[in-house]
Write a protein that holds these residues in place. Sequence first.
Motif, PDB file in Angstrom:
ATOM      1  N   ARG A 425       0.824  -1.212   0.000  1.00  0.00           N
ATOM      2  CA  ARG A 425       0.000   0.000   0.000  1.00  0.00           C
ATOM      3  C   ARG A 425       0.862   1.268   0.000  1.00  0.00           C
ATOM      4  N   GLY A 426       2.005   1.250  -0.702  1.00  0.00           N
ATOM      5  CA  GLY A 426       2.795   2.458  -0.854  1.00  0.00           C
ATOM      6  C   GLY A 426       2.094   3.425  -1.783  1.00  0.00           C
ATOM      7  N   GLY A 427       2.084   4.714  -1.440  1.00  0.00           N
ATOM      8  CA  GLY A 427       1.417   5.718  -2.260  1.00  0.00           C
ATOM      9  C   GLY A 427      -0.028   5.918  -1.848  1.00  0.00           C
ATOM     10  N   LEU A 428      -0.788   6.588  -2.703  1.00  0.00           N
ATOM     11  CA  LEU A 428      -2.193   6.872  -2.414  1.00  0.00           C
ATOM     12  C   LEU A 428      -3.010   5.594  -2.569  1.00  0.00           C
ATOM     13  N   VAL A 429      -3.742   5.228  -1.510  1.00  0.00           N
ATOM     14  CA  VAL A 429      -4.447   3.946  -1.523  1.00  0.00           C
ATOM     15  C   VAL A 429      -5.897   4.066  -1.945  1.00  0.00           C
ATOM     16  N   GLY A 430      -6.432   5.301  -2.007  1.00  0.00           N
ATOM     17  CA  GLY A 430      -7.803   5.460  -2.463  1.00  0.00           C
ATOM     18  C   GLY A 430      -8.782   5.704  -1.344  1.00  0.00           C
ATOM     19  N   ASP A 431      -9.785   4.821  -1.217  1.00  0.00           N
ATOM     20  CA  ASP A 431     -10.976   5.085  -0.416  1.00  0.00           C
ATOM     21  C   ASP A 431     -10.734   5.179   1.087  1.00  0.00           C
ATOM     22  N   THR A 435      -5.644   8.521   6.691  1.00  0.00           N
ATOM     23  CA  THR A 435      -4.973   7.680   7.680  1.00  0.00           C
ATOM     24  C   THR A 435      -4.240   6.509   7.047  1.00  0.00           C
ATOM     25  N   HIS A 436      -4.594   6.155   5.822  1.00  0.00           N
ATOM     26  CA  HIS A 436      -4.060   4.934   5.219  1.00  0.00           C
ATOM     27  C   HIS A 436      -3.175   5.172   3.997  1.00  0.00           C
ATOM     28  N   HIS A 437      -3.083   6.400   3.498  1.00  0.00           N
ATOM     29  CA  HIS A 437      -2.198   6.641   2.361  1.00  0.00           C
ATOM     30  C   HIS A 437      -0.744   6.362   2.756  1.00  0.00           C
ATOM     31  N   GLY A 438      -0.052   5.626   1.914  1.00  0.00           N
ATOM     32  CA  GLY A 438       1.368   5.346   2.159  1.00  0.00           C
ATOM     33  C   GLY A 438       2.236   6.430   1.556  1.00  0.00           C
TER      34      GLY A 438
END
Length: 639
Positions: A425-431, A435-438
């Motif tokens: 999940r490196g980089g923008l993960v979406g939805d 809190t979760h963007h890498g």
Amino acid sequence: MEKKYTLLSNIDSPEDIKRLKPEQLVDLSAELRQFIIDIVSENPGHFASSLGVVELTIALHYVYNTPFDRIIWDVGHQAYGHKILTGRRDVFHTNRKYKGISGFPKRSESPYDAFGVGHSSTSISAALGMSVASRLKLENRKVVAVIGDGALTGGMAFEALNHGGGINPNMLVILNDNNISIDPSVGALKEYLLDITTSKTYNKIKDEVWDILGRFDRVGPKTRSLIQKVENAIKAALLKQSNLFESMGFRYFGPIDGHDVIYLTRVLQDLKDIPGPKLLHIVTVKGKGYAPAENNQTAFHAPGLFDKETGERIKVDSNKPTPPRYQDVFGETLVELAEQNPKIVGVTPAMASGCSLNIMMQKMPDRAFDVGIAEQHAVTFSAGLAAEGLIPFCNIYSTFMQRAYDQVIHDVALQNLPVVFCLDRGGLVGDDGATHHGAYDLAYMRSVPNMTVAAPMNEEELRNLMYTAQLEPKGPISIRYPRGNGVMVDWRKPFKRVELGKGRVLRTGTDIAILSIGHIGNLAAKAADMLEADGHAVFHADMRFVKPLDVEILEAVGKEFKTVITVEDGCLPGGFGSAVLEWFNDNGYSIKVVRLGIPDTFIEQGTQQELYAECGYDIENIYKTAKRYITKKVKLRAG
């Protein structure tokens, strides 16, 4: 709406819940559960966790005076029902969508969201801080931490229990015990809780003890202390061991049925008036009330689109073969390598299915370890394995690795141990949103001495980087890759060794230079195709490594071009583009570096494509940026 949800359609705030009779809460629970099923089946998100706390959510808002009283959800994907009951019912269909409401509690979104949370195990610490603040400000505010979905396996939760038990806060911790996070819970704590929940003798006498001694809770402090000691002794005798939570200073109540909403309200009302630190242990079923989710809790943690009538998960039909997910390439490649190299082991903090380490766990259970929601432990456990000559592949989501940064530096890099960090999940993960963007791993890993930092552009490169990392390991390496599918259908190629610090020149040209790192280079390649269709000659290199950088490529670019565009799916401050800029500056090259990546701000939820566009590094923006600088170059020549 009014016909299908006769009660829920009239709930615009917790004050509306309080007007209901206790027996109506059962019907409201059924309506709230069905509403979540209806919406999430068509607008994918986290699912089973919120179904499991429907009754608890209603009971909490029925008993407590929110938002003055604080409720903190941990992990935050349990909070869908909370959002619906606190004024966001009519916008819940925008959950996790671009410009919609967040999939997690968010302070800026609602005063009912007492604390923002996307990562686990934070609730008890935050609740403790709020409880102490209330005491210092003389506010008499009630504070409740709801911790579930395996979050109690995180070390931070135990640190907070240890601290809280020593300073006597007026707070309640609710342990939502469903025996699962995303995958089934692991470790000694799970077994301890199982002993409590399955002891028939304990549960029978526990209720009697509670009923008798609970009547004396309003007596003086000395009498209350004596009563509690008697209660603790009886509980310990029944369990044949001391109660973990009471040994840490929290008065323990439970376990009770977390799906009996009427009984829950009575218990919460009683506990509300008992001073000091308390822990209520409730037993729930993840996915409660929806049979497919109850029967397959891991798959329905976040199932995507599904048919709400049958539970069948809906896949987008395509006649074309689909490239695999990067996580599956990791999982299958790790098994291939482990079959060849007996020193290889796998480690993950509670994300076995999320990162596909479950493939190795099934085939080599003695060499693959799920350590629970404990990223810090995962890293230092890996360091211990490496110190004894093994080669651990430690797979942690990029955003979760932030929690173990000291261990990366102190326990791994300082000792130059050969731990292979595979950052999913490196980089923008979406939805999942901010809190979760890498966003930060390229920047925070490249600043660590002894660390090699790599990012593959496709599945074949991921395989080759993993293969290279275990050949002659000399120190730590970080290999990051994005969420979702790659670009190669025929990806299972023979392994090839990759020279550390060497990139690939994908095309040559003299009009503009593009340097990319990782999967986002595929977008840069498509932008280069568009530029060449316009008659421009483009130089494009897949750098593969942020540290060490490919000096030969940089020297060639520095001598030939006045402008270079860097493209990364990571933060601009301190990231790949910064590394390139620093190198040119340090080596005397006067070259303009135009950096495309995640700006210095938190990015909210949306599809990856929507967010790439917002941040300015989708195909169209890469193309337009290059076009702008090529045009300037042509004008200068004409002048």
